[in-house]
Design a protein around this motif. Structure first.
Motif, PDB file in Angstrom:
ATOM      1  N   ASP A  51      62.803  60.663 -26.625  1.00  0.00           N
ATOM      2  CA  ASP A  51      62.572  61.827 -25.774  1.00  0.00           C
ATOM      3  C   ASP A  51      63.687  62.856 -25.853  1.00  0.00           C
ATOM      4  O   ASP A  51      63.446  64.053 -25.718  1.00  0.00           O
ATOM      5  CB  ASP A  51      62.392  61.398 -24.315  1.00  0.00           C
ATOM      6  CG  ASP A  51      61.085  60.649 -24.105  1.00  0.00           C
ATOM      7  OD1 ASP A  51      60.149  60.873 -24.903  1.00  0.00           O
ATOM      8  OD2 ASP A  51      61.004  59.855 -23.155  1.00  0.00           O
ATOM      9  N   SER A  52      64.927  62.419 -26.082  1.00  0.00           N
ATOM     10  CA  SER A  52      66.044  63.362 -26.043  1.00  0.00           C
ATOM     11  C   SER A  52      66.955  63.345 -27.271  1.00  0.00           C
ATOM     12  O   SER A  52      67.854  64.158 -27.369  1.00  0.00           O
ATOM     13  CB  SER A  52      66.889  63.104 -24.799  1.00  0.00           C
ATOM     14  OG  SER A  52      67.389  61.786 -24.809  1.00  0.00           O
ATOM     15  N   PHE A  83      69.912  66.780 -30.132  1.00  0.00           N
ATOM     16  CA  PHE A  83      69.909  66.388 -28.730  1.00  0.00           C
ATOM     17  C   PHE A  83      69.148  67.433 -27.917  1.00  0.00           C
ATOM     18  O   PHE A  83      69.272  68.628 -28.180  1.00  0.00           O
ATOM     19  CB  PHE A  83      71.343  66.270 -28.192  1.00  0.00           C
ATOM     20  CG  PHE A  83      72.198  65.322 -28.964  1.00  0.00           C
ATOM     21  CD1 PHE A  83      72.168  63.961 -28.703  1.00  0.00           C
ATOM     22  CD2 PHE A  83      73.019  65.775 -29.972  1.00  0.00           C
ATOM     23  CE1 PHE A  83      72.940  63.094 -29.436  1.00  0.00           C
ATOM     24  CE2 PHE A  83      73.803  64.924 -30.710  1.00  0.00           C
ATOM     25  CZ  PHE A  83      73.762  63.560 -30.424  1.00  0.00           C
ATOM     26  N   SER A  84      68.378  66.989 -26.950  1.00  0.00           N
ATOM     27  CA  SER A  84      67.677  67.913 -26.063  1.00  0.00           C
ATOM     28  C   SER A  84      67.649  67.319 -24.666  1.00  0.00           C
ATOM     29  O   SER A  84      67.876  66.133 -24.468  1.00  0.00           O
ATOM     30  CB  SER A  84      66.258  68.177 -26.573  1.00  0.00           C
ATOM     31  OG  SER A  84      65.501  66.985 -26.531  1.00  0.00           O
ATOM     32  N   ASN A  85      67.359  68.151 -23.688  1.00  0.00           N
ATOM     33  CA  ASN A  85      67.285  67.639 -22.311  1.00  0.00           C
ATOM     34  C   ASN A  85      65.993  68.027 -21.657  1.00  0.00           C
ATOM     35  O   ASN A  85      65.206  68.755 -22.096  1.00  0.00           O
ATOM     36  CB  ASN A  85      68.460  68.094 -21.470  1.00  0.00           C
ATOM     37  CG  ASN A  85      68.640  69.598 -21.495  1.00  0.00           C
ATOM     38  OD1 ASN A  85      67.797  70.332 -21.979  1.00  0.00           O
ATOM     39  ND2 ASN A  85      69.761  70.044 -21.001  1.00  0.00           N
TER      40      ASN A  85
END
Length: 85
Positions: A51-52, A83-85
């Motif tokens: 997911d991230s 990377f993501s949030n």
């Protein structure tokens, strides 16, 4: 110009994806060479994602036209992190 299809390596939503790329370099005579075709680059990567976080190891090889540089071909390996949030 670059072309790069991707192929899922499974049925799950976050299954690894195989990416294949090919590009052709065309340049001018700004650096003392002749204008026209310069190189062909081929590459492949496999992307793994949650997911991230994403991780994609890749491999590439470039073949240059005679006179563009001292080596006719170059080979490399690498890893891309996202990377993501």
């Amino acid at each position: 110009a670059c072309v790069g299809p991707e192929f899922p390596l499974g049925d799950a939503d976050n299954a690894p994806v195989l990416g294949i790329s090919a590009s052709v370099g065309i340049g001018g005579d700004s650096y003392g060479g002749s204008a026209g075709f310069q190189d062909v680059t081929l590459g492949a990567s496999v992307g793994f994602a949650t997911d991230s976080v994403s991780i994609s190891p890749y491999i590439g090889v470039a073949f240059a036209r005679d006179g563009v540089k001292t080596d006719d071909s170059v080979f490399w390996l690498g890893v891309s992190f996202g990377f993501s949030n």
